[in-house]
Design an enzyme around this catalytic site. Structure first.
Site, PDB file in Angstrom:
ATOM      1  CE  LYS A   1      69.403 123.957 -11.039  1.00 26.29           C
ATOM      2  NZ  LYS A   1      70.109 123.280  -9.921  1.00 26.29           N
ATOM      3  CB  SER A  11      67.124 121.903  -7.922  1.00 25.41           C
ATOM      4  OG  SER A  11      68.506 122.201  -7.987  1.00 25.41           O
ATOM      5  CB  SER A  24      70.808 120.003  -7.661  1.00 30.69           C
ATOM      6  OG  SER A  24      69.798 120.174  -6.704  1.00 30.69           O
TER       7      SER A  24
HETATM    8  N1  GLN Z   1      67.701 118.658  -2.628  1.00 30.49           N
HETATM    9  C1  GLN Z   1      68.693 119.460  -1.960  1.00 30.49           C
HETATM   10  C2  GLN Z   1      68.057 120.708  -1.426  1.00 30.49           C
HETATM   11  O1  GLN Z   1      66.907 120.838  -1.552  1.00 30.49           O
HETATM   12  C3  GLN Z   1      69.842 119.766  -2.889  1.00 30.49           C
HETATM   13  C4  GLN Z   1      69.502 120.752  -3.919  1.00 30.49           C
HETATM   14  C5  GLN Z   1      70.690 121.170  -4.738  1.00 30.49           C
HETATM   15  O2  GLN Z   1      71.683 120.461  -4.834  1.00 30.49           O
HETATM   16  N2  GLN Z   1      70.609 122.362  -5.292  1.00 30.49           N
HETATM   17  O3  GLN Z   1      68.678 121.536  -0.855  1.00 30.49           O
END
Ligand code: GLN
Length: 499
Positions: A83, A158, A182
């Protein structure tokens, strides 16, 4: 069997036996990326030449050591994706943001370095919501990634690029990061096994910081066996991350999972608070059926309470933006990426930040700054910290009674692109089941448990007490010995993908 169909464990075995060379494996991945990634947009950067050169070196070692393959690094010659929030020396890193366009990191994240030392070949960097803020990968400044099971759907986020790449069999496994879900939610949306380790289990050094008290690096893989293999390599103390834990690693005995009642003696709690209005009925049915299957493998199931669950969402959406607002202060147009011209340093910063951050990142910085500002700090940030403690205590109390907690990963299966475009709060609600584990610091694992009537993957989440990733991996592996959802692949060639 085609190369791309091999799991990480299979590929590793094939390389060691000499059935396949690292060059062949790497070329197979690159060829699939070239052909299918234009549909998916899972990758932001592909390091084709570098990967082929590394594969050649791996092949020399594999050939030289054929008779004593046991001494070889465990992932020698295995291509993987990372990632784009984990830095890799010499590979551009953007975190999905225009503010890091052109940034070339001078060092490598510990998690990636550990895999490289184990012989893995980093084949490229995958798409992500900008600074990992999002649940769909639509917040990437470089355009969204599509779900290989249905190209009009999001892959989750994400870590959506990593999830789409593994689900579409472009690479056997990938790294993601999980601050509020994420790794687990994109694993769920793409039919993968994704592990968020205990906070502190895997080094955060070289992970672009979002919410530093919540961030975790974890693997996205096709099977629990592959996730376990990667977890064993990733975990451990790192002097470069003072929050990394110096604790011995207990690994699951996966062989034991093929006995008749491998989960005998394990207690699984099912929290009422995770099955509430708004959950897609098939998601709930899928989780309940999987819990039954785990009971069939010997586990004892009982209801439990996690009474502060309803506060996880507001607490997270104060604390994560607060930490992010501090972490993102470093992108000032002076260091790292591009710099917009201005008459004074202040103007350079204001113009660069004003034009290079996307809307969601700006929203989080404003929310976080507000929650930390004088007069509001006590009412928001400090209060959220107190409620975070209550959430953590819910888990501590639960884990006195049970070994594992079973829950959904997300309230729905993969939603259509654009579904939450104009309503950030409805997007935040997608995280309702994954945030608590980050707030409590406990490990969580998502794995596939079926398909809904649209042919989209269903998933379930298991959580365990801190540093008991072994129980998560054991339970999921045992399940995968009696279920075959994880073996289904989306059909991407010639026409619409379907399972
Ligand atoms: N969807 C969550 C956020 O927007 C978690 C994102 C993540 O785990 N990086 O913060």
């Amino acid at each position: 069997m085609e190369v791309f169909e091999l799991t990480l464990a299979d590929l590793r075995r094939a390389l060691r036996r000499g059935d396949l060379s690292a060059g062949e494996a790497t070329r197979a991945c690159l060829e699939r990326i070239a052909r299918l990634d234009p549909l998916l947009h899972a990758f932001l950067y592909v390091a084709a030449e570098r990967a082929l050169a590394e594969a050649e070196r791996a092949d020399r070692r594999l050939r030289a050591a054929r008779r004593s393959a046991d001494d070889l690094p465990p992932l020698l010659g295995v291509p993987m994706a990372v990632k784009d929030v984990l830095v890799v020396e010499g590979m551009p890193c953007t975190a999905g943001s225009k503010i890091l366009e052109g940034f070339l990191p001078p060092f490598t994240a510990t998690a990636v370095r550990r895999l490289q030392e184990a012989g893995a070949i980093v084949i490229g960097k995958t798409n992500t919501d900008e600074f990992a803020m999002g649940s769909s990968t639509e917040n990437s400044a470089y355009g969204p990634t599509r779900n290989p099971w249905a190209l009009d759907r999001v892959p989750g986020g994400s870590s959506g690029g990593s999830a789409a790449a593994v689900a579409a069999r472009l690479v056997p496994a990938a790294l993601g990061s999980d601050t509020g879900g994420s790794v687990r939610q994109p694993a769920a949306f793409c039919g993968l096994t994704g592990l968020k380790p205990t906070y502190g289990r895997v080094s955060r050094y070289g992970l672009i910081a979002y919410g530093s008290s919540l961030d975790c690096v974890g693997p996205l893989a096709r099977t629990a066996e592959d996730a376990a293999l990667l977890f064993a390599l990733l975990a451990g103390r790192d002097p470069l991350d003072s929050t990394s834990a110096d604790l011995p690693l207990t690994l699951p005995d996966l062989e034991a999972a093929s006995t008749s009642r491998p989960l005998r003696g394990l207690r699984i709690g099912v929290p009422d608070e995770y099955f509430v209005a708004g959950i897609q009925p098939e998601v709930e049915a899928g989780v309940r059926a999987a819990v039954e299957a785990l009971a069939g493998l010997g586990a004892e199931v009982c209801p439990i309470r996690l009474p502060h669950t309803e506060y996880a969402l507001p607490v997270y959406y104060i604390l994560a933006p607060a930490e992010a607002s501090a972490n993102l202060a470093r992108y000032d147009g002076i260091r790292y990426g591009p710099r917009l011209a201005g008459a004074s340093p202040q103007e350079v910063m204001a113009r660069t930040r004003g034009q290079r951050f996307g809307a969601e990142v700006e929203r989080r910085i404003m929310l976080g700054t507000y929650a930390l500002s004088r007069g509001y700090y006590e009412a928001y940030y400090a209060q959220a910290q107190k409620v975070r403690t209550l959430i953590r205590r819910d888990f501590e109390a639960a884990f006195e009674r049970v070994d594992l907690i079973a829950a959904p990963v997300a309230p729905t299966t993969a939603f259509p692109l654009g579904a939450h475009r104009d309503d950030p709060l409805s997007m935040y609600l997608e995280d309702i089941y994954t945030l608590p584990a980050n707030l409590a610091g406990v490990p969580g694992l998502a794995f596939p448990v079926g398909f809904d009537d649209q042919g989209l993957p269903l998933s379930m989440q298991l959580m365990a007490a801190p540093f008991r990733e072994d129980l998560l991996l054991l339970a999921a592996h045992a399940y995968q010995q009696v279920a075959d959802w994880h073996r289904r692949a989306p059909r991407l060639e010639g026409g619409a993908p379907q399972n």
